[in-house]
Each structure stands twice: as C-alpha cells, then as structure tokens.
Motif scaffolding. Structure first.
Motif, PDB file in Angstrom:
ATOM      1  N   ASN A   8      78.619  75.706  18.190  1.00 38.78           N
ATOM      2  CA  ASN A   8      77.492  74.780  18.398  1.00 38.78           C
ATOM      3  C   ASN A   8      76.490  75.301  19.414  1.00 38.78           C
ATOM      4  OD1 ASN A   8      78.639  72.844  16.697  1.00 38.78           O
ATOM      5  ND2 ASN A   8      79.931  72.100  18.376  1.00 38.78           N
ATOM      6  N   GLY A   9      76.831  76.442  20.043  1.00 38.47           N
ATOM      7  CA  GLY A   9      75.919  76.995  21.041  1.00 38.47           C
ATOM      8  C   GLY A   9      76.084  76.376  22.414  1.00 38.47           C
ATOM      9  N   THR A  10      77.169  75.617  22.608  1.00 37.59           N
ATOM     10  CA  THR A  10      77.445  75.076  23.945  1.00 37.59           C
ATOM     11  C   THR A  10      78.727  75.731  24.472  1.00 37.59           C
ATOM     12  OG1 THR A  10      78.647  73.201  22.999  1.00 37.59           O
ATOM     13  CG2 THR A  10      76.308  72.876  23.469  1.00 37.59           C
ATOM     14  N   VAL A  11      79.032  75.501  25.741  1.00 35.91           N
ATOM     15  CA  VAL A  11      80.141  76.238  26.351  1.00 35.91           C
ATOM     16  C   VAL A  11      81.485  75.850  25.734  1.00 35.91           C
ATOM     17  CG1 VAL A  11      81.381  76.689  28.512  1.00 35.91           C
ATOM     18  CG2 VAL A  11      78.923  76.443  28.508  1.00 35.91           C
ATOM     19  N   SER A  16      91.999  74.242  52.290  1.00 34.66           N
ATOM     20  CA  SER A  16      92.233  75.015  51.054  1.00 34.66           C
ATOM     21  C   SER A  16      91.192  74.749  49.981  1.00 34.66           C
ATOM     22  CB  SER A  16      93.626  74.692  50.502  1.00 34.66           C
ATOM     23  OG  SER A  16      93.749  73.311  50.260  1.00 34.66           O
ATOM     24  N   SER A  17      90.366  73.708  50.141  1.00 35.75           N
ATOM     25  CA  SER A  17      89.444  73.353  49.054  1.00 35.75           C
ATOM     26  C   SER A  17      88.423  74.467  48.830  1.00 35.75           C
ATOM     27  CB  SER A  17      88.749  72.024  49.356  1.00 35.75           C
ATOM     28  OG  SER A  17      87.985  72.151  50.526  1.00 35.75           O
ATOM     29  N   LEU A  18      87.957  74.555  47.587  1.00 34.43           N
ATOM     30  CA  LEU A  18      86.922  75.536  47.234  1.00 34.43           C
ATOM     31  C   LEU A  18      85.770  74.777  46.600  1.00 34.43           C
ATOM     32  CD1 LEU A  18      89.105  78.409  45.736  1.00 34.43           C
ATOM     33  CD2 LEU A  18      87.831  78.460  47.891  1.00 34.43           C
ATOM     34  N   ASP A  19      84.590  74.942  47.145  1.00 28.05           N
ATOM     35  CA  ASP A  19      83.406  74.259  46.624  1.00 28.05           C
ATOM     36  C   ASP A  19      82.376  75.279  46.169  1.00 28.05           C
ATOM     37  OD1 ASP A  19      84.238  71.681  46.948  1.00 28.05           O
ATOM     38  OD2 ASP A  19      83.530  71.554  49.017  1.00 28.05           O
ATOM     39  N   ASN A  20      81.600  74.868  45.170  1.00 31.83           N
ATOM     40  CA  ASN A  20      80.455  75.685  44.758  1.00 31.83           C
ATOM     41  C   ASN A  20      80.861  77.073  44.244  1.00 31.83           C
ATOM     42  OD1 ASN A  20      77.698  75.715  44.368  1.00 31.83           O
ATOM     43  ND2 ASN A  20      77.315  76.774  46.303  1.00 31.83           N
ATOM     44  N   GLN A  21      81.985  77.131  43.516  1.00 29.91           N
ATOM     45  CA  GLN A  21      82.419  78.397  42.903  1.00 29.91           C
ATOM     46  C   GLN A  21      81.638  78.565  41.606  1.00 29.91           C
ATOM     47  OE1 GLN A  21      85.063  80.388  44.526  1.00 29.91           O
ATOM     48  NE2 GLN A  21      84.226  78.966  46.039  1.00 29.91           N
ATOM     49  N   GLN A  22      80.888  79.621  41.495  1.00 26.51           N
ATOM     50  CA  GLN A  22      79.930  79.736  40.388  1.00 26.51           C
ATOM     51  C   GLN A  22      80.395  80.696  39.304  1.00 26.51           C
ATOM     52  OE1 GLN A  22      75.901  79.826  41.482  1.00 26.51           O
ATOM     53  NE2 GLN A  22      76.209  78.316  43.100  1.00 26.51           N
ATOM     54  N   TYR A  23      80.079  80.327  38.071  1.00 25.15           N
ATOM     55  CA  TYR A  23      80.427  81.143  36.897  1.00 25.15           C
ATOM     56  C   TYR A  23      79.210  81.166  35.977  1.00 25.15           C
ATOM     57  CZ  TYR A  23      82.805  82.545  32.575  1.00 25.15           C
ATOM     58  OH  TYR A  23      83.171  83.197  31.421  1.00 25.15           O
ATOM     59  N   MET A  24      78.678  82.334  35.760  1.00 24.39           N
ATOM     60  CA  MET A  24      77.493  82.486  34.888  1.00 24.39           C
ATOM     61  C   MET A  24      77.914  82.380  33.428  1.00 24.39           C
ATOM     62  SD  MET A  24      74.194  83.722  34.600  1.00 24.39           S
ATOM     63  CE  MET A  24      73.696  85.079  35.644  1.00 24.39           C
ATOM     64  N   ILE A  25      77.256  81.515  32.669  1.00 24.87           N
ATOM     65  CA  ILE A  25      77.576  81.366  31.244  1.00 24.87           C
ATOM     66  C   ILE A  25      76.929  82.507  30.450  1.00 24.87           C
ATOM     67  CG2 ILE A  25      77.354  79.866  29.222  1.00 24.87           C
ATOM     68  CD1 ILE A  25      77.186  77.483  31.180  1.00 24.87           C
ATOM     69  N   PHE A  26      77.778  83.269  29.743  1.00 25.88           N
ATOM     70  CA  PHE A  26      77.320  84.375  28.904  1.00 25.88           C
ATOM     71  C   PHE A  26      77.402  83.959  27.436  1.00 25.88           C
ATOM     72  CE2 PHE A  26      76.737  88.533  31.064  1.00 25.88           C
ATOM     73  CZ  PHE A  26      76.710  88.044  32.358  1.00 25.88           C
ATOM     74  N   PRO A  27      76.731  84.703  26.550  1.00 24.62           N
ATOM     75  CA  PRO A  27      76.769  84.335  25.118  1.00 24.62           C
ATOM     76  C   PRO A  27      78.183  84.254  24.563  1.00 24.62           C
ATOM     77  CG  PRO A  27      75.006  85.895  25.517  1.00 24.62           C
ATOM     78  CD  PRO A  27      75.756  85.771  26.824  1.00 24.62           C
ATOM     79  N   ASP A  28      79.109  85.107  25.028  1.00 27.25           N
ATOM     80  CA  ASP A  28      80.467  85.036  24.457  1.00 27.25           C
ATOM     81  C   ASP A  28      81.299  83.892  25.029  1.00 27.25           C
ATOM     82  OD1 ASP A  28      80.984  86.079  26.915  1.00 27.25           O
ATOM     83  OD2 ASP A  28      82.080  87.842  26.208  1.00 27.25           O
ATOM     84  N   ASP A  29      80.690  83.041  25.860  1.00 25.22           N
ATOM     85  CA  ASP A  29      81.375  81.831  26.344  1.00 25.22           C
ATOM     86  C   ASP A  29      81.047  80.621  25.462  1.00 25.22           C
ATOM     87  OD1 ASP A  29      82.510  83.011  28.642  1.00 25.22           O
ATOM     88  OD2 ASP A  29      80.576  82.856  29.670  1.00 25.22           O
ATOM     89  N   LEU A  30      80.233  80.834  24.412  1.00 22.23           N
ATOM     90  CA  LEU A  30      79.741  79.690  23.633  1.00 22.23           C
ATOM     91  C   LEU A  30      80.579  79.438  22.382  1.00 22.23           C
ATOM     92  CD1 LEU A  30      75.906  80.401  23.821  1.00 22.23           C
ATOM     93  CD2 LEU A  30      77.323  79.092  25.412  1.00 22.23           C
ATOM     94  N   CYS A  34      91.977  66.009  31.172  1.00 21.97           N
ATOM     95  CA  CYS A  34      90.807  66.879  31.064  1.00 21.97           C
ATOM     96  C   CYS A  34      89.736  66.144  30.262  1.00 21.97           C
ATOM     97  CB  CYS A  34      91.199  68.183  30.380  1.00 21.97           C
ATOM     98  SG  CYS A  34      89.863  69.365  30.445  1.00 21.97           S
ATOM     99  N   ARG A  35      88.642  65.825  30.924  1.00 19.66           N
ATOM    100  CA  ARG A  35      87.573  65.060  30.271  1.00 19.66           C
ATOM    101  C   ARG A  35      86.316  65.908  30.156  1.00 19.66           C
ATOM    102  NH1 ARG A  35      87.611  61.287  34.821  1.00 19.66           N
ATOM    103  NH2 ARG A  35      89.011  62.892  35.589  1.00 19.66           N
ATOM    104  N   PHE A  36      85.862  66.105  28.912  1.00 17.13           N
ATOM    105  CA  PHE A  36      84.616  66.844  28.678  1.00 17.13           C
ATOM    106  C   PHE A  36      83.503  65.812  28.566  1.00 17.13           C
ATOM    107  CE2 PHE A  36      88.001  69.641  27.286  1.00 17.13           C
ATOM    108  CZ  PHE A  36      87.626  70.859  27.850  1.00 17.13           C
ATOM    109  N   LEU A  37      82.725  65.694  29.601  1.00 18.76           N
ATOM    110  CA  LEU A  37      81.760  64.595  29.711  1.00 18.76           C
ATOM    111  C   LEU A  37      80.398  64.934  29.136  1.00 18.76           C
ATOM    112  CD1 LEU A  37      82.719  63.824  33.400  1.00 18.76           C
ATOM    113  CD2 LEU A  37      83.451  62.525  31.391  1.00 18.76           C
ATOM    114  N   ALA A  38      80.039  66.205  29.193  1.00 21.11           N
ATOM    115  CA  ALA A  38      78.733  66.657  28.688  1.00 21.11           C
ATOM    116  C   ALA A  38      78.830  68.156  28.428  1.00 21.11           C
ATOM    117  CB  ALA A  38      77.644  66.359  29.725  1.00 21.11           C
ATOM    118  N   PRO A  39      77.982  68.693  27.544  1.00 20.67           N
ATOM    119  CA  PRO A  39      78.066  70.128  27.266  1.00 20.67           C
ATOM    120  C   PRO A  39      77.382  70.972  28.339  1.00 20.67           C
ATOM    121  CG  PRO A  39      76.368  69.107  25.903  1.00 20.67           C
ATOM    122  CD  PRO A  39      76.988  68.011  26.702  1.00 20.67           C
ATOM    123  N   GLY A  40      77.914  72.196  28.517  1.00 22.10           N
ATOM    124  CA  GLY A  40      77.214  73.210  29.315  1.00 22.10           C
ATOM    125  C   GLY A  40      76.478  74.119  28.343  1.00 22.10           C
TER     126      GLY A  40
END
Ligand SMILES: CC(C)(COP(=O)(O)OP(=O)(O)OC[C@H]1O[C@@H](n2cnc3c(N)ncnc32)[C@H](O)[C@@H]1OP(=O)(O)O)[C@@H](O)C(=O)NCCC(=O)NCCS
Length: 161
Positions: free
Chosen positions: A29-32, A12-26, A65-71
């Motif tokens: 501060n300009g990060t995700v 059932s695991s899912l790996d490498n599921q990709q999501y493109m960061i768009f401007p309205d995801d910011l 939920c740990r936010f370790l670094a910005p996207g």
C-alpha cells in the motif's frame, strides 16, 4: 518480591530514537510495513531492558500492539521506550512510536506496544531481575499501576495456550 536495589525509570528509558523510512520498509500500500515497526520496537525495548537490568535479556511476549495510523515514505519513525514495571524475573517495556514528516514537522502517534523481557543466565534459564523500579513521574506511576492487569492477562493467556 525479592529485596533488591531499585533504579529510576529515567535511568534506562530511551527517547527520540530515530529510524529513517526507506522504500524497502513499505508494504504494497506504500505505507510502513508493521513488522518493521515491531522489529525496531523490539530492538529498542531490548536495549531498555538491558540498561535497566544490566543482564542479558530475551523477549518473552509482545502484546497490545496497536497500529493507530500509517507511517509514510519520507517520514522518520521516532521511538520512545521505558520500563513500566518489574516483577520477579520479568519486566514490561512500553514502546510508543511516532511518524514525523521532517518537511512539515507534523508528528503522529502511529503505534504502541508492550514487550515483556526476561533476563537469562548462561544456560538460557530465567533469573531474577537485578533491580526493582522506581517510577518518578505521574505518567510512570500510572504505567506502573496499569502494568499489573496486563501481566495478569498475559499469564492467563499463557495458561490457555
Ligand atoms: C522467555 C523464557 C526464558 C521463559 O522461560 P520459562 O521456562 O517460561 O520461564 P518461567 O515460567 O520461569 O517464566 C520466567 C518469567 O517470564 C515470565 N513470562 C513467561 N512467559 C510470559 C508471557 N507469555 N507473558 C508474560 N510473562 C511471561 C514469567 O511470568 C516469569 O516472570 P516472573 O518471575 O516475573 O513472574 C523462554 O520461554 C524462552 O527462552 N523463550 C524464547 C525467548 C526468545 O527466543 N525470544 C526471542 C529472541 S530474544
């Protein structure tokens, strides 16, 4: 624990599921925006819960939920999610998120979280998870072991609220 057939984590695991960061995801501060990452994580965890249980599931709890670094804009979020452990009528799904700069190939671990899912019937009441879990790898066995103390903490917090 009920007597039930088991499925492997890898089924059932899912790996490498990709999501493109768009401007309205910011965020300003300009990060995700963290809520975007959590919502996407919830959707992927829901898919994993459904793939494992083959049942209709709802999110009961999100924790650690740990936010370790910005996207950052121009990067791609990469999600990996798998079932860590199954109890009677609940499952813990672990979600690990990376942010990848497609130009440089740099990939950073930015978020980790645990989502608890519960299968429900037509009356929206919890029912037992149809399948137990067989952790195959050393990592999966470690996550399986560690999930029990997280569950105890969640249930204790639930009692207090
Ligand atoms: C999730 C929900 C079905 C649980 O209902 P409930 O009446 O609390 O059910 P129960 O007390 O029988 O708990 C059912 C299972 O959930 C687990 N659970 C419930 N709350 C939990 C929490 N905060 N943390 C961890 N596990 C939890 C219980 O331990 C039990 O699992 P177990 O049998 O493996 O021990 C109910 O709270 C609900 O419908 N919530 C809304 C769900 C939702 O809308 N999610 C967002 C959209 S998908």
């Amino acid at each position: 624990m009920p007597d039930r057939p088991v499925k492997k984590v890898s089924e059932s695991s899912l790996d490498n599921q990709q999501y493109m960061i768009f401007p309205d995801d910011l965020n300003p501060n300009g990060t995700v925006f963290g809520g975007t990452v959590m919502a996407e994580g919830d959707k992927i965890a829901a898919l994993v819960a459904r793939r494992h249980s083959e049942q209709n599931c709802v999110t009961a709890c999100v924790d650690s939920c740990r936010f370790l670094a910005p996207g950052r804009q121009g990067e791609v979020l990469v999600f990996n999610a798998s079932v860590n452990r199954v109890w009677n009528s609940s499952m813990e799904i672990g979600v690990k998120v990376f942010s990848e700069n497609y130009k440089t190939g740099e990939k950073r671990h930015i978020v980790s979280a645990y989502y608890t899912f519960v299968p429900i019937n037509e009356q929206e009441r919890p029912v037992p998870v149809k399948y137990g879990l067989q952790p195959e790898t050393e990592d999966a066995k470690r996550r399986y072991r560690q999930a029990e103390s997280r569950r105890q903490r969640r249930l204790a917090e639930r009692e207090q609220n």
